[in-house]
Design an enzyme around this catalytic site. Structure first.
Site, mmCIF file in Angstrom:
data_model
loop_
_atom_site.group_PDB
_atom_site.id
_atom_site.type_symbol
_atom_site.label_atom_id
_atom_site.label_comp_id
_atom_site.label_asym_id
_atom_site.label_seq_id
_atom_site.Cartn_x
_atom_site.Cartn_y
_atom_site.Cartn_z
ATOM 1 N N ASN A 255 7.266 -54.434 49.933
ATOM 2 C CA ASN A 255 6.683 -56.353 50.847
ATOM 3 C C ASN A 255 7.229 -55.514 52.064
ATOM 4 O O ASN A 255 8.609 -55.795 52.009
ATOM 5 C CB ASN A 255 7.314 -57.286 49.626
ATOM 6 C CG ASN A 255 7.218 -58.634 51.132
ATOM 7 O OD1 ASN A 255 6.635 -59.172 51.779
ATOM 8 N ND2 ASN A 255 7.632 -59.416 50.308
ATOM 9 N N ARG B 165 10.049 -74.748 60.133
ATOM 10 C CA ARG B 165 9.014 -75.298 60.597
ATOM 11 C C ARG B 165 8.459 -76.951 60.615
ATOM 12 O O ARG B 165 8.490 -77.159 59.150
ATOM 13 C CB ARG B 165 8.041 -74.431 60.060
ATOM 14 C CG ARG B 165 7.942 -72.571 60.614
ATOM 15 C CD ARG B 165 6.925 -71.939 59.443
ATOM 16 N NE ARG B 165 8.060 -71.261 58.871
ATOM 17 C CZ ARG B 165 7.253 -69.762 58.210
ATOM 18 N NH1 ARG B 165 6.131 -70.598 57.270
ATOM 19 N NH2 ARG B 165 7.829 -69.523 57.252
ATOM 20 N N HIS C 57 1.115 -67.943 51.099
ATOM 21 C CA HIS C 57 1.836 -67.959 49.240
ATOM 22 C C HIS C 57 0.347 -67.805 48.552
ATOM 23 O O HIS C 57 0.305 -68.544 47.428
ATOM 24 C CB HIS C 57 1.637 -69.288 49.518
ATOM 25 C CG HIS C 57 3.580 -69.782 50.438
ATOM 26 N ND1 HIS C 57 3.061 -71.163 50.573
ATOM 27 C CD2 HIS C 57 4.234 -68.601 50.379
ATOM 28 C CE1 HIS C 57 4.232 -70.465 51.836
ATOM 29 N NE2 HIS C 57 5.183 -69.520 51.671
ATOM 30 N N GLU D 150 6.231 -63.254 42.297
ATOM 31 C CA GLU D 150 4.364 -62.215 42.872
ATOM 32 C C GLU D 150 4.598 -61.679 43.108
ATOM 33 O O GLU D 150 4.004 -60.847 42.850
ATOM 34 C CB GLU D 150 5.326 -63.599 45.037
ATOM 35 C CG GLU D 150 5.460 -64.698 44.965
ATOM 36 C CD GLU D 150 5.456 -65.441 46.176
ATOM 37 O OE1 GLU D 150 5.090 -65.297 47.014
ATOM 38 O OE2 GLU D 150 6.358 -64.929 46.622
ATOM 39 N N ARG E 242 2.510 -56.045 49.658
ATOM 40 C CA ARG E 242 2.096 -57.224 49.939
ATOM 41 C C ARG E 242 1.264 -57.388 50.943
ATOM 42 O O ARG E 242 1.942 -56.849 51.721
ATOM 43 C CB ARG E 242 2.941 -58.632 50.121
ATOM 44 C CG ARG E 242 2.860 -59.390 49.960
ATOM 45 C CD ARG E 242 4.032 -60.507 50.827
ATOM 46 N NE ARG E 242 3.828 -61.961 51.032
ATOM 47 C CZ ARG E 242 4.620 -62.469 51.252
ATOM 48 N NH1 ARG E 242 5.769 -61.321 52.519
ATOM 49 N NH2 ARG E 242 4.578 -62.923 52.176
#
Ligand code: ADP
Length: 396
Positions: free
Chosen positions: A9, A242, A181, A383, A92
């Site tokens: 990743n 955010r 996601h 993940e 990823r």
């Protein structure tokens, strides 16, 4: 042959990795190189084997150097990482646009396509590409697979992914809902169906991925039919830094008020959400402030849980029938308080939380009462395992 997969990743200044068996899920090592290419600081590498972490200051001016640091860590601290033992490297990749509906075996054309998507993910795809290039150089004969965060959401129907904006924006500027996601939503939705004792193809669930970034997904029969983030990871739920949903008129209003566009971008990406409301994006700290009677933190918790509950309600409508809800990622797995606040707002759906089941840490379990019309579960996400499995699946 073994199912050993190196999952990478790569971010703009970091390279995270995990070496695991995609069949059994057994992790043999993991780690991260941080501060890659930062002019004023040495990079830091952490390599963990059997729970023992070794941390070193290293030179990593770019991702190729960081990859060498990773190989050195395996050589020094183990386990041995020989190319002939490795089934594949799984990467990823954040944005696959509408080009990638499933994982892709990396070749020059795939690299060009990921490059072409950089305008849609300027903060992420360049780092992901740097990781792919470094891994191809380090393992030239090992298959490399790109697993896209957006791919799981490519099953959205047109009425869910199309924005009611001018045709030119949609066609020329690729404006549509993509979602993020996806790897987590795929893993957790499938796992929840198993936990519910149902066939995935006959199970409708809502997954709430609540970490520093947060998104909701409505998954019907294993296919995602709606999700809360779109072109960038800003829309939808309130996140660490955010804001989630906003009126699109905000940028022009602020521009008329003299706020420069750079300030606007920075505020939306790094100064909004929990941080904008309370001063911190660490949810544990927000909870401490709530306990201490801080009114801003109490309001933030209300805003966050209200927004999540509204999404669950709207996704129940989208799904037509709701068989289960999953809470996952840092906040979703760890915060009984947030889960309780969200579930308390869902009384209309006949949902009833069980305080004892809901208390405590991130273990996989149901948190609603037996007579709750819809069960809610904590389902820890994984993940890396999902990327390893998808990598293996596309090669086999
Ligand atoms: P990322 O999106 O960076 O992967 P994570 O999934 O790691 O984020 O989630 C980070 C969030 O989880 C942070 O807001 C953190 O405060 C929160 N978190 C972690 N542990 C706990 C805990 N025990 N209680 C409440 N919140 C927690």
């Amino acid at each position: 042959m073994s199912a050993l997969v190196l999952v990478l990743n790569a971010g703009s200044s970091s390279l995270k990795y995990q070496l695991l068996d995609a069949d059994s899920g057994t992790v043999s090592a993991s780690g991260v190189v941080e501060r890659i290419g930062e002019p004023d600081a040495k990079a830091v590498a952490r390599h963990t084997v059997s729970g023992e972490a070794t941390t070193r200051d290293v030179d990593a001016p770019d991702h190729h150097a960081a990859m060498r640091v990773v190989l050195d860590a395996f050589a020094t601290d183990g386990p041995p990482l020989r190319p002939q033992d490795l089934y594949a490297v799984g990467h990823r990749v954040v944005h696959g646009g509408d080009l990638f509906r499933s994982p892709a075996i990396v070749d020059d054309a795939v690299i060009d396509a990921i490059e072409d998507l950089v305008p849609l993910a300027p903060l992420h795809n360049p780092g992901n590409l740097a990781g792919i290039r470094a891994a191809r150089a380090a393992f030239p004969t090992t298959p490399q697979v790109a697993v896209f965060d957006t791919a799981f959401h490519q099953t959205l129907p047109p009425h869910a992914f199309t924005y009611a904006v001018p045709r030119e924006w949609r066609e020329r500027h690729r404006v549509r809902r993509y979602g993020f996601h996806g790897t987590s939503h795929a893993f957790v939705s499938r796992r929840l169906a198993t936990l519910l004792g149902r066939d995935v193809s006959e199970t409708n669930v809502v997954v709430l991925h609540l970490g520093n970034g947060a998104s909701a997904a409505a998954v019907a029969g294993g296919a995602c039919i709606d999700t809360s983030m779109w072109l960038s990871p800003l829309e939808g739920l309130v996140m660490g830094t955010r804001p989630g949903d906003l009126d699109p008129a905000l940028p022009s209003h602020l521009a008329r008020e003299g706020v420069p566009i750079e300030d606007y971008d920075r505020a939306l990406n790094a100064g909004s959400g929990l941080r904008g409301l309370t001063g911190t994006n660490d949810f544990r700290e927000v909870e401490r402030l709530v306990e201490a009677g801080d009114p801003d933190a109490a309001l933030a918790l209300d805003i966050v849980s209200y927004r999540i509950a509204k999404y669950v309600g709207s996704y129940a409508v989208a799904l037509g029938r709701l068989d289960g809800i999953a809470f996952t990622a840092g906040i979703g797995e760890h915060s009984p308080r947030l889960r309780a606040e969200v579930l308390a707002r869902l009384g209309l759906l006949g949902i009833r939380v069980d305080a004892d089941r809901n208390a405590g840490g991130p273990s996989e379990r149901v948190v609603t009462a037996d007579d709750s019309a819809v069960p809610a579960w904590v389902v820890p996400t994984n993940e890396e395992l999902e990327i390893a499995r998808q990598t293996l699946a596309v090669l086999r």
